[in-house]
Write a protein that holds these residues in place. Sequence first.
Motif, mmCIF file in Angstrom:
data_model
loop_
_atom_site.group_PDB
_atom_site.id
_atom_site.type_symbol
_atom_site.label_atom_id
_atom_site.label_comp_id
_atom_site.label_asym_id
_atom_site.label_seq_id
_atom_site.Cartn_x
_atom_site.Cartn_y
_atom_site.Cartn_z
ATOM 1 N N LEU A 1 0.835 -1.208 0.000
ATOM 2 C CA LEU A 1 0.000 0.000 0.000
ATOM 3 C C LEU A 1 0.860 1.244 0.000
ATOM 4 C CD1 LEU A 1 -2.426 -1.068 2.891
ATOM 5 C CD2 LEU A 1 -2.939 -1.113 0.430
ATOM 6 N N HIS B 1 -0.450 -2.416 -4.719
ATOM 7 C CA HIS B 1 -1.786 -2.940 -5.020
ATOM 8 C C HIS B 1 -2.836 -1.842 -4.943
ATOM 9 C CE1 HIS B 1 0.186 -6.759 -3.786
ATOM 10 N NE2 HIS B 1 -0.502 -7.191 -4.818
ATOM 11 N N ASN B 2 -2.669 -0.968 -3.945
ATOM 12 C CA ASN B 2 -3.686 0.061 -3.759
ATOM 13 C C ASN B 2 -3.134 1.126 -2.815
ATOM 14 O OD1 ASN B 2 -6.234 1.425 -3.831
ATOM 15 N ND2 ASN B 2 -7.251 -0.547 -4.102
ATOM 16 N N ALA C 1 -5.908 4.467 -7.125
ATOM 17 C CA ALA C 1 -5.495 3.048 -7.170
ATOM 18 C C ALA C 1 -4.677 2.780 -8.425
ATOM 19 C CB ALA C 1 -6.726 2.144 -7.129
ATOM 20 N N GLN D 1 -0.837 1.466 -8.650
ATOM 21 C CA GLN D 1 -0.466 0.243 -9.368
ATOM 22 C C GLN D 1 0.668 0.493 -10.361
ATOM 23 O OE1 GLN D 1 -4.454 -0.843 -10.487
ATOM 24 N NE2 GLN D 1 -4.895 -1.367 -8.341
ATOM 25 N N GLY E 1 -7.356 0.712 0.496
ATOM 26 C CA GLY E 1 -7.999 0.393 -0.779
ATOM 27 C C GLY E 1 -9.482 0.140 -0.560
#
Length: 352
Positions: free
Chosen positions: A175, A214-215, A205, A209, A231
């Motif tokens: 994250l 991932h988020n 987001a 990426q 996220g």
Amino acid sequence: MSTAIATQATKATRLTEAIREQSPFGEVFSDHMLTAEYGDGRWGAPQLFPFGPRPLSPAASALHYGQSIFEGFKAHRTVDAGVALFRPADNLARLNRSAARLAMPPVPPMLLLDGITALVRLDREWTPVREGGALYIRPLYFAIDEALVVRPSRRYRFVVMTSPVGAYFSEPVRLVAEERFVRAFPGGTGDVKPSGNYAGALLAAQQAQTIGFHNVLWLDGVEHRFVEESGLMNIVFVVAGVAVTPALSGTILPGITRDSVLTLLRDMGVRVEERAIAIEEIVNAHDAGTLTEAFGVGTAATVAPVATIRYRDRDLTLSAGAPEAVGWRVRCLLEAIRTGREPYRHGWLVRV
Ligand SMILES: Cc1ncc(COP(=O)(O)O)c(C=O)c1O
């Protein structure tokens, strides 16, 4: 006991074992869907139809002004060869809180619970058998007035579809703390589930990426300092053995998984604190060696260990998913309850 629901069943199922056990998350839908419409101040009878497109005018007001909300929860196979819904009443109560916030009429509880039970019963064979698999249930509720006028719609459609799913994340989550964009702000819609919340979060987001995360780790919308969510999940940190999670301040979605996990942690004898958490507190706890874990909690991923949190020029690395970890233990307990391996606790399972 559920009321009979008018059913137009498909003549040919699309179900195969490969479809049920191997489909990517949320891309394949079971044979049927539930639909009901609201107009003239009342709800029509719910019906079960073969899954597929239904006509929608380009003037439908949900498409223009965003009066559209949704929910997500799961049905699981149980050890005694049954299928059970996990805490459906909590999701359905949240759906009606979302409806109230967007000036939409409530969906009657009978329509929600009986309709969804009938749908899952009809397509119960679509529920995956594999470990960690589930039938994901997606209620969607949106405005269908055909008028370019900004006002609460007079007509609505309620649809429920289901999708066989497996794990959402295949690896621990990375994250990046987000300081430019915000997901929610006081007085906004962060504590409910309008579709627009998700559209507004896509760019952050996507940018996370592109740099290998991932988020984002969402921070509060006023000071950009207090941790809110990870996220599409709520977040829990373990600091000096205490499970610490942001309090439900009005800008955080009250996750059903969050509530389940906090309840189970307390049952396990872990101290739980729901309070404001500044991002500097997390950095300091990491540097002091007291931050031992972080994990996201949500329906799709259940409990997802966090491996990395980037904050400005720092990458905080966490050990993710060790069997003795608090997150791992609570995940196993939750899974055992969902599948009926652990005797029913807190009345969370509703059999179909
Ligand atoms: C923004 C956000 N936070 C948290 C959650 C977790 O909520 P739940 O545990 O009810 O799935 C979700 C998923 O619905 C979500 O979309």
